[in-house]
Design a protein around this motif. Structure first.
Motif, PDB file in Angstrom:
ATOM      1  N   SER A   6       0.803  -1.225   0.124  1.00 17.74           N
ATOM      2  CA  SER A   6       0.115  -0.050   0.003  1.00 17.74           C
ATOM      3  C   SER A   6       0.654   1.031  -0.075  1.00 17.74           C
ATOM      4  O   SER A   6       0.273   2.419   0.102  1.00 17.74           O
ATOM      5  CB  SER A   6      -1.001  -0.137   1.130  1.00 17.74           C
ATOM      6  OG  SER A   6      -0.115   0.012   2.426  1.00 17.74           O
ATOM      7  N   LEU A 116      -8.861   3.884  -0.252  1.00 20.11           N
ATOM      8  CA  LEU A 116      -8.778   2.494  -0.163  1.00 20.11           C
ATOM      9  C   LEU A 116      -8.535   1.708   1.303  1.00 20.11           C
ATOM     10  O   LEU A 116      -9.133   0.524   1.363  1.00 20.11           O
ATOM     11  CB  LEU A 116      -7.328   2.198  -1.268  1.00 20.11           C
ATOM     12  CG  LEU A 116      -7.300   0.859  -1.904  1.00 20.11           C
ATOM     13  CD1 LEU A 116      -8.426   0.960  -2.912  1.00 20.11           C
ATOM     14  CD2 LEU A 116      -5.694   0.898  -2.575  1.00 20.11           C
ATOM     15  N   LEU A 126      -4.573  -6.431  -5.202  1.00 19.52           N
ATOM     16  CA  LEU A 126      -5.389  -6.230  -6.721  1.00 19.52           C
ATOM     17  C   LEU A 126      -5.810  -4.768  -6.630  1.00 19.52           C
ATOM     18  O   LEU A 126      -5.941  -4.205  -7.515  1.00 19.52           O
ATOM     19  CB  LEU A 126      -6.490  -7.246  -6.854  1.00 19.52           C
ATOM     20  CG  LEU A 126      -5.944  -8.838  -7.122  1.00 19.52           C
ATOM     21  CD1 LEU A 126      -7.325  -9.700  -7.437  1.00 19.52           C
ATOM     22  CD2 LEU A 126      -5.327  -8.549  -8.541  1.00 19.52           C
ATOM     23  N   GLU A 127      -6.447  -4.342  -5.374  1.00 22.16           N
ATOM     24  CA  GLU A 127      -6.775  -2.906  -5.380  1.00 22.16           C
ATOM     25  C   GLU A 127      -5.568  -1.968  -5.565  1.00 22.16           C
ATOM     26  O   GLU A 127      -5.926  -0.920  -6.236  1.00 22.16           O
ATOM     27  CB  GLU A 127      -7.697  -2.697  -3.940  1.00 22.16           C
ATOM     28  CG  GLU A 127      -8.821  -3.693  -3.624  1.00 22.16           C
ATOM     29  CD  GLU A 127      -9.241  -3.499  -2.315  1.00 22.16           C
ATOM     30  OE1 GLU A 127     -10.400  -3.513  -2.229  1.00 22.16           O
ATOM     31  OE2 GLU A 127      -8.580  -3.501  -1.439  1.00 22.16           O
ATOM     32  N   CYS A 128      -4.684  -2.208  -4.725  1.00 18.93           N
ATOM     33  CA  CYS A 128      -3.290  -1.179  -5.015  1.00 18.93           C
ATOM     34  C   CYS A 128      -2.954  -1.195  -6.540  1.00 18.93           C
ATOM     35  O   CYS A 128      -2.623  -0.033  -6.938  1.00 18.93           O
ATOM     36  CB  CYS A 128      -2.313  -1.983  -4.034  1.00 18.93           C
ATOM     37  SG  CYS A 128      -2.716  -1.716  -2.366  1.00 18.93           S
ATOM     38  N   ARG A 129      -2.895  -2.451  -7.090  1.00 19.72           N
ATOM     39  CA  ARG A 129      -2.544  -2.397  -8.432  1.00 19.72           C
ATOM     40  C   ARG A 129      -3.389  -1.567  -9.319  1.00 19.72           C
ATOM     41  O   ARG A 129      -3.075  -0.777 -10.325  1.00 19.72           O
ATOM     42  CB  ARG A 129      -2.641  -3.975  -8.973  1.00 19.72           C
ATOM     43  CG  ARG A 129      -2.007  -3.896 -10.570  1.00 19.72           C
ATOM     44  CD  ARG A 129      -2.368  -5.441 -11.016  1.00 19.72           C
ATOM     45  NE  ARG A 129      -1.323  -6.537 -10.124  1.00 19.72           N
ATOM     46  CZ  ARG A 129       0.092  -6.489 -10.389  1.00 19.72           C
ATOM     47  NH1 ARG A 129       0.445  -5.883 -11.488  1.00 19.72           N
ATOM     48  NH2 ARG A 129       0.425  -7.436  -9.711  1.00 19.72           N
ATOM     49  N   ARG A 130      -4.939  -1.705  -8.978  1.00 15.68           N
ATOM     50  CA  ARG A 130      -5.911  -0.937  -9.875  1.00 15.68           C
ATOM     51  C   ARG A 130      -5.469   0.348  -9.703  1.00 15.68           C
ATOM     52  O   ARG A 130      -5.529   1.285 -10.696  1.00 15.68           O
ATOM     53  CB  ARG A 130      -7.256  -1.214  -9.441  1.00 15.68           C
ATOM     54  CG  ARG A 130      -8.342  -0.570 -10.192  1.00 15.68           C
ATOM     55  CD  ARG A 130      -9.688  -0.740  -9.483  1.00 15.68           C
ATOM     56  NE  ARG A 130      -9.802  -0.694  -8.175  1.00 15.68           N
ATOM     57  CZ  ARG A 130      -9.900   0.196  -7.414  1.00 15.68           C
ATOM     58  NH1 ARG A 130     -10.066   1.459  -7.879  1.00 15.68           N
ATOM     59  NH2 ARG A 130     -10.160   0.319  -5.975  1.00 15.68           N
ATOM     60  N   VAL A 131      -5.526   0.976  -8.375  1.00 16.87           N
ATOM     61  CA  VAL A 131      -4.979   2.412  -8.204  1.00 16.87           C
ATOM     62  C   VAL A 131      -3.774   2.761  -8.883  1.00 16.87           C
ATOM     63  O   VAL A 131      -3.741   3.842  -9.638  1.00 16.87           O
ATOM     64  CB  VAL A 131      -4.787   2.682  -6.622  1.00 16.87           C
ATOM     65  CG1 VAL A 131      -4.366   4.122  -6.268  1.00 16.87           C
ATOM     66  CG2 VAL A 131      -6.353   2.496  -6.116  1.00 16.87           C
ATOM     67  N   ARG A 133      -2.763   1.719 -11.829  1.00 16.08           N
ATOM     68  CA  ARG A 133      -2.930   1.746 -13.172  1.00 16.08           C
ATOM     69  C   ARG A 133      -3.712   2.772 -13.425  1.00 16.08           C
ATOM     70  O   ARG A 133      -3.512   3.689 -14.361  1.00 16.08           O
ATOM     71  CB  ARG A 133      -3.861   0.536 -13.730  1.00 16.08           C
ATOM     72  CG  ARG A 133      -2.964  -0.727 -13.890  1.00 16.08           C
ATOM     73  CD  ARG A 133      -4.042  -1.979 -14.037  1.00 16.08           C
ATOM     74  NE  ARG A 133      -3.168  -3.289 -14.355  1.00 16.08           N
ATOM     75  CZ  ARG A 133      -3.922  -4.410 -14.173  1.00 16.08           C
ATOM     76  NH1 ARG A 133      -5.011  -4.458 -13.894  1.00 16.08           N
ATOM     77  NH2 ARG A 133      -3.093  -5.526 -14.487  1.00 16.08           N
ATOM     78  N   ASP A 134      -4.613   3.214 -12.646  1.00 20.43           N
ATOM     79  CA  ASP A 134      -5.582   4.449 -12.718  1.00 20.43           C
ATOM     80  C   ASP A 134      -5.064   5.636 -12.736  1.00 20.43           C
ATOM     81  O   ASP A 134      -5.306   6.457 -13.477  1.00 20.43           O
ATOM     82  CB  ASP A 134      -6.801   4.351 -11.773  1.00 20.43           C
ATOM     83  CG  ASP A 134      -7.622   3.315 -12.043  1.00 20.43           C
ATOM     84  OD1 ASP A 134      -7.584   2.690 -13.004  1.00 20.43           O
ATOM     85  OD2 ASP A 134      -8.624   3.278 -11.005  1.00 20.43           O
ATOM     86  N   SER A 137      -2.894   6.435 -15.797  1.00 15.95           N
ATOM     87  CA  SER A 137      -3.942   6.828 -16.820  1.00 15.95           C
ATOM     88  C   SER A 137      -4.311   8.276 -16.738  1.00 15.95           C
ATOM     89  O   SER A 137      -4.518   8.921 -17.673  1.00 15.95           O
ATOM     90  CB  SER A 137      -5.011   5.862 -16.958  1.00 15.95           C
ATOM     91  OG  SER A 137      -4.800   4.441 -17.094  1.00 15.95           O
ATOM     92  N   ASP A 471       2.442  -3.238 -17.789  1.00 16.09           N
ATOM     93  CA  ASP A 471       2.208  -3.642 -16.473  1.00 16.09           C
ATOM     94  C   ASP A 471       3.291  -4.714 -16.058  1.00 16.09           C
ATOM     95  O   ASP A 471       3.636  -5.414 -16.990  1.00 16.09           O
ATOM     96  CB  ASP A 471       0.732  -4.326 -16.306  1.00 16.09           C
ATOM     97  CG  ASP A 471       0.291  -4.169 -14.784  1.00 16.09           C
ATOM     98  OD1 ASP A 471       1.062  -3.682 -14.017  1.00 16.09           O
ATOM     99  OD2 ASP A 471      -0.701  -4.440 -14.703  1.00 16.09           O
TER     100      ASP A 471
END
Length: 471
Positions: A6, A116, A126-131, A133-134, A137, A471
């Motif tokens: 995190s 989060l 998985l949540e940290c990875r999504r953040v 990526r976001d 972007s 990624d």
């Protein structure tokens, strides 16, 4: 070290050079070097196209030109870099209240302190990875620039991960994999390991983090001492409990210039000190701070460096006070052999100013209290209302056509300086949203060609495909 990844470390890729490529369509995909453009200039940032030729940060520009003669060598535009940095930091601030900026282009974020982690449980990988990526972007959409992200259970590992993800990538260290990740890496990647420590460890047969772990605590203490050896033993195992700190209070504000030729004229040296003091106070005021100690730095032709300081009766942001103090410090320094570098700084920072300015500012001796900008701060020589050669300050500022700076022309519109010399200046007229523009040449004294403020980046740049996120 946290049990979840995190801690996010974000690093903008080749930041200064990438901003220049985004704002200058003709430079996209070409090697770009940002830094001092004189004979003694130093590379601040090189684009990845220039790095393929061996150009690196902190390299002398003269060496970079030999390695990559066809690169665009540009003077930095810090006002634009700061604007882009503010945009990036605001996006990071939406992820968590704990954002620790390290520089204009780099920061740590504690994701567990933000939305989060609001559910009362640590955020999952998985949540940290999504953040991660976001946010990459979102930064590309807002600025058109690429960024690399590292996610791990500690600041050290997150920073190393982002470095390994470059350029324009994301690397998340899954819990439990940290030691295996670190083991093959050179000890130099660990914080606090510089050339001297690395040499000491190599002589003992320790070249990687894994070999440092295998050597053991006692051996590292024997080689490096108790504090350094114990710290390195922890870091080599991935142990780093430093928190993400939102406020990093600056201890000083300073500016310095390296000159293309040694300064031997005492009046010119005094003029440069006066100018640097004005720039220093401008930065001080922009930060909403004041300072109590004025510092002068003088580097001679043989690299001998002298530092002098004077502590005032109280903190001030008055340019007249800082300039007078810097001049007094200069009076005690011998510059007859030639000056290579000058710097002026203010330390002992505070959020208020000394109320009793009369004793400090020289009020009553022709100096106004409160410090409105003086001729010297605008580029004029001390006591002359202009440069040492008698030119007015407006001419000094307007006719210094440094490569990369912004200009405008009533007929051709906005553009930027490609180069100047022999009484001519070459300008490419284009904007961040246009196609690559045409080049025109003017006399350096052409009254219709004037300096301009940088145009903002429009978001994702046109004229070339964005690099693919990986990624």
């Amino acid at each position: 070290m946290r049990a979840e990844p995190s801690v996010l470390h974000l690093d903008m890729d080749a930041f200064y050079a990438s901003v220049e490529q985004a704002s200058k369509p003709s430079l996209r995909g070409r090697p770009v070097v940002v830094g001092g453009t004189g004979l003694r200039g130093v590379v601040a940032t090189a684009s990845y196209e220039a790095r393929r030729f061996g150009v690196r940060s902190a390299m002398p520009v003269a060496q970079a030109r030999r390695l990559c003669p066809n690169a665009a060598y540009l003077h930095p535009r810090f006002s634009l870099y700061r604007e882009v940095s503010v945009t990036v930091m605001e996006l990071l601030g939406a992820l968590s209240p704990l954002v620790e900026p390290l520089s204009l282009d780099e920061a740590f974020v504690d994701l567990a302190a933000g939305p989060l982690g609001s559910g009362g449980r640590p955020p999952r990988a998985l949540e940290c990875r999504r953040v991660g990526r976001d946010i990459r972007s979102a930064i590309r959409e807002a600025t058109g620039l690429g960024a690399s992200v590292g996610l791990a259970g500690s600041k050290m590992l997150a920073k190393i991960a982002s470095e390994r993800a470059k350029p324009d990538g994301l690397l998340l260290l899954e819990p439990g994999t940290e030691r295996a990740f670190l083991a093959p890496l050179p000890v130099r990647v660990l914080p606090g390991v510089g050339p001297a420590t690395e040499a000491t460890l190599r002589r003992a047969g320790i070249a990687t983090a894994g070999e440092a772990v295998a050597a053991g605590h006692a051996e590292l203490v024997r080689l490096l001492g108790q504090a350094h050896g114990s710290g390195l033993h922890d870091l080599s195992r991935g142990l780093d409990d430093r928190p993400v700190v939102a406020e990093r209070d600056a201890k000083s504000v300073s500016v310095e210039d390296t000159f293309a030729e040694d300064l031997t004229d005492r009046a010119r040296v005094r003029w440069e000190v006066d100018r640097l003091a004005g720039r220093c106070v401008s930065r001080l005021r922009a930060a909403g701070r004041s300072g109590r100690t004025v510092v002068l730095k003088v580097r001679s032709h043989d690299f001998t460096t002298v530092t002098r300081s004077e502590t005032l009766r109280g903190p001030t942001d008055d340019p007249a006070v800082v300039k007078e103090a810097a001049a007094r410090l200069l009076a005690g320094v011998d510059t007859i052999t030639g000056v290579r570098l000058l710097g002026v700084g203010v330390s002992g920072l505070a959020d208020f100013t000394q109320e009793d300015l009369f004793a400090q500012s020289g009020w009553g001796r022709g100096v106004e209290p409160g410090g409105t900008e003086t001729a010297g701060e605008r580029g004029a020589g001390p006591g002359s209302g202009g440069a040492p050669d008698g030119r007015p300050p407006e001419e000094v500022a307007a006719r210094r056509w440094l490569p990369g700076i912004d200009v405008t022309h009533p007929e051709y519109g906005p553009g930027w300086v490609q180069g100047s010399g022999v009484g001519r200046v070459t300008v490419r007229f284009e904007t961040p949203e246009s196609a690559p523009g045409r080049v025109r040449t003017f006399a350096v004294e052409d009254p219709e060609l004037t300096p301009a403020d940088p145009l903002p980046l429009p978001g994702a740049p046109t004229g070339g495909p964005a690099s693919a996120a990986r990624d």
